[in-house]
Design an enzyme around this catalytic site. Structure first.
Site, PDB file in Angstrom:
ATOM      1  N   CYS A 282      31.515  34.085  -2.021  1.00  0.00           N
ATOM      2  CA  CYS A 282      31.337  33.240  -0.840  1.00  0.00           C
ATOM      3  C   CYS A 282      32.642  32.519  -0.503  1.00  0.00           C
ATOM      4  O   CYS A 282      33.230  31.856  -1.359  1.00  0.00           O
ATOM      5  CB  CYS A 282      30.223  32.228  -1.076  1.00  0.00           C
ATOM      6  SG  CYS A 282      29.884  31.202   0.374  1.00  0.00           S
TER       7      CYS A 282
ATOM      8  N   LYS B  30      29.024  39.835  -7.536  1.00  0.00           N
ATOM      9  CA  LYS B  30      29.692  40.192  -6.289  1.00  0.00           C
ATOM     10  C   LYS B  30      30.891  39.277  -6.131  1.00  0.00           C
ATOM     11  O   LYS B  30      30.778  38.063  -6.316  1.00  0.00           O
ATOM     12  CB  LYS B  30      28.743  40.045  -5.100  1.00  0.00           C
ATOM     13  CG  LYS B  30      29.319  40.525  -3.763  1.00  0.00           C
ATOM     14  CD  LYS B  30      28.217  40.568  -2.701  1.00  0.00           C
ATOM     15  CE  LYS B  30      28.748  41.168  -1.395  1.00  0.00           C
ATOM     16  NZ  LYS B  30      29.580  40.208  -0.640  1.00  0.00           N
TER      17      LYS B  30
ATOM     18  N   ASN C  73      32.107  46.945  -0.539  1.00  0.00           N
ATOM     19  CA  ASN C  73      31.593  46.129   0.555  1.00  0.00           C
ATOM     20  C   ASN C  73      32.737  45.828   1.516  1.00  0.00           C
ATOM     21  O   ASN C  73      33.850  45.546   1.095  1.00  0.00           O
ATOM     22  CB  ASN C  73      30.996  44.837  -0.015  1.00  0.00           C
ATOM     23  CG  ASN C  73      30.471  43.873   1.033  1.00  0.00           C
ATOM     24  OD1 ASN C  73      30.615  42.667   0.897  1.00  0.00           O
ATOM     25  ND2 ASN C  73      29.854  44.377   2.083  1.00  0.00           N
TER      26      ASN C  73
ATOM     27  N   GLY D 260      26.402  44.214   4.716  1.00  0.00           N
ATOM     28  CA  GLY D 260      26.114  42.867   5.196  1.00  0.00           C
ATOM     29  C   GLY D 260      25.988  42.825   6.702  1.00  0.00           C
ATOM     30  O   GLY D 260      24.960  43.173   7.275  1.00  0.00           O
ATOM     31  N   ARG D 261      27.076  42.439   7.362  1.00  0.00           N
ATOM     32  CA  ARG D 261      27.019  42.207   8.809  1.00  0.00           C
ATOM     33  C   ARG D 261      26.631  43.454   9.604  1.00  0.00           C
ATOM     34  O   ARG D 261      26.104  43.344  10.715  1.00  0.00           O
ATOM     35  CB  ARG D 261      28.385  41.693   9.290  1.00  0.00           C
ATOM     36  CG  ARG D 261      28.734  40.310   8.755  1.00  0.00           C
ATOM     37  CD  ARG D 261      30.157  39.922   9.127  1.00  0.00           C
ATOM     38  NE  ARG D 261      31.139  40.807   8.518  1.00  0.00           N
ATOM     39  CZ  ARG D 261      32.329  41.089   9.044  1.00  0.00           C
ATOM     40  NH1 ARG D 261      32.681  40.561  10.209  1.00  0.00           N
ATOM     41  NH2 ARG D 261      33.156  41.888   8.408  1.00  0.00           N
TER      42      ARG D 261
END
Length: 369
Positions: A101, A141, A203, A227-228
């Protein structure tokens, strides 16, 4: 792909996204194709303190199996207690640890993508999680590092293998890049070479199923994390399943089919949150993603994005041109993007990469990123 004793096919993981990957969205994605579907990031302190909001966030639908929780924590003792709680109370089947993050409220506490710079602290956290998780596989991750001058992913990968982590996912950007620029897939290849003992998942910049196949071919990674690319597109998981099974078919829903999915998504949020006005307001952010590329008038878009009830939303969806075909050229970036001017870190964080101390006030009591 095997993650511990858990088989995963297709080798696809839904990335945890704050405010996005709640149970209603996960169910819609899971219906399209298999893989792992991870809940929103959960703060370890909030979990062990049994914060009511956090306990609601880890509720899974009956159809969800396996169940995956991503934990964020900075204190090894708290992370260990959270892992033990999940294992002993059968809260999930898989634990993922967040070291990727990049948001300031996480990195300024030394968490997320800032933490792997502290090699000893990272080791202590991984050791505590694996030791307390029982038979549950623990994965992690991460990003490449804080910035190009402070890359950590290769050291972190070796530490993870040594501490019994079952798989690693790498978002091939630094924290400073945030979601800007282009993901460096070559870093995924280097990580796979460095940790051949366990699966490595790539990713970054997977906007369609063919991107996923290309990433695997170019990097040798064992699977992908999306993800996005799936924002407003649960169908992407159908495409990914077809692609990894060797099929060429790709989902191309009409606007009517998209509208039906939007209604189901909003209705699921109402059931999840038990408060219609709040749930519909939460759904508004998805409207633009679902309608991307379709020809929809500005006034109707605004109405849908400001609906305050399910009836209002349904009325707007009924006015869409349901026969309109899937628009071309929509396999493009979605969601937030852009680079950060700086990464917010605790004072003196970069002074000693081997310092294993836990920063003051490191553990947040609020889940969700």
């Amino acid at each position: 792909m095997k993650i511990g004793a858990m088989g995963v096919w297709p080798p696809v993981v839904l990335a945890p996204m704050a405010g996005i990957t709640n149970a209603p969205f996960r169910v819609l994605c899971r219906e399209q194709g298999g893989g792992l579907f991870v809940c929103e990031m959960i703060t370890t302190r909030a979990l062990v303190e049994r914060n009511p909001k956090t306990l609601r966030m880890i509720r899974f639908a009956e159809s969800e199996s396996p169940r995956s929780i991503q934990l964020y924590g900075v204190d090894p003792d708290t992370v260990g207690r959270a892992a033990r709680m999940i294992a002993e109370e059968d809260l999930a089947d898989h634990i993922d640890l967040n070291f990727g993050c990049p948001v300031p409220k996480v990195t300024r506490r030394g968490g997320g993508s800032a933490l792997p710079y502290k090699r000893h602290l990272l080791r202590r956290i991984l050791r505590a999680a694996v030791a307390n998780a029982g038979s549950l596989p623990v994965t992690m991750k991460m990003r490449k590092g804080i910035d190009d001058d402070h890359l950590t992913y290769l050291d972190a990968g070796r530490i993870a293998v040594e501490e019994g982590v079952a798989a690693i996912a790498l978002h091939a950007r630094t924290a400073k890049q945030h979601y800007g620029g282009v993901a460096d897939w070559s870093a995924i290849a280097r990580l796979k070479e460095a940790v051949p003992e366990i699966p490595v998942l790539g990713n970054g910049d997977i906007w369609c199923a063919d991107d996923a196949l290309r990433m695997v071919a170019e990097t040798g990674c064992d699977g992908v994390v999306v993800g996005r690319g799936c924002l407003g597109r649960p169908w992407l998981f159908r495409d990914l399943a077809n692609a990894f099974d060797g099929g060429a078919e790709r989902a191309r829903p009409t606007l009517g089919e998209v509208a039906a999915m939007m209604a189901r998504h909003a209705e699921g949020l109402v059931e999840c949150f038990d408060l219609e006005r709040y749930a519909v307001a939460d759904f508004r952010k998805h409207v633009g993603w679902y309608l991307k590329g379709f020809t929809v008038g500005g006034e109707l878009r605004r109405e849908l994005a400001s609906a305050e009830s399910l009836d209002q939303l349904r009325e707007g969806l009924a006015r869409l041109d349901h026969d309109q075909p899937w628009p071309p050229n929509t396999d493009t970036p979605r969601g937030k993007s852009g680079e950060r001017g700086k990464v917010h870190l605790p004072d003196g964080w970069l002074d000693d990469p081997w310092d294993g101390a836990v920063p003051d006030d490191a553990e947040s009591d609020t889940s969700g990123g």
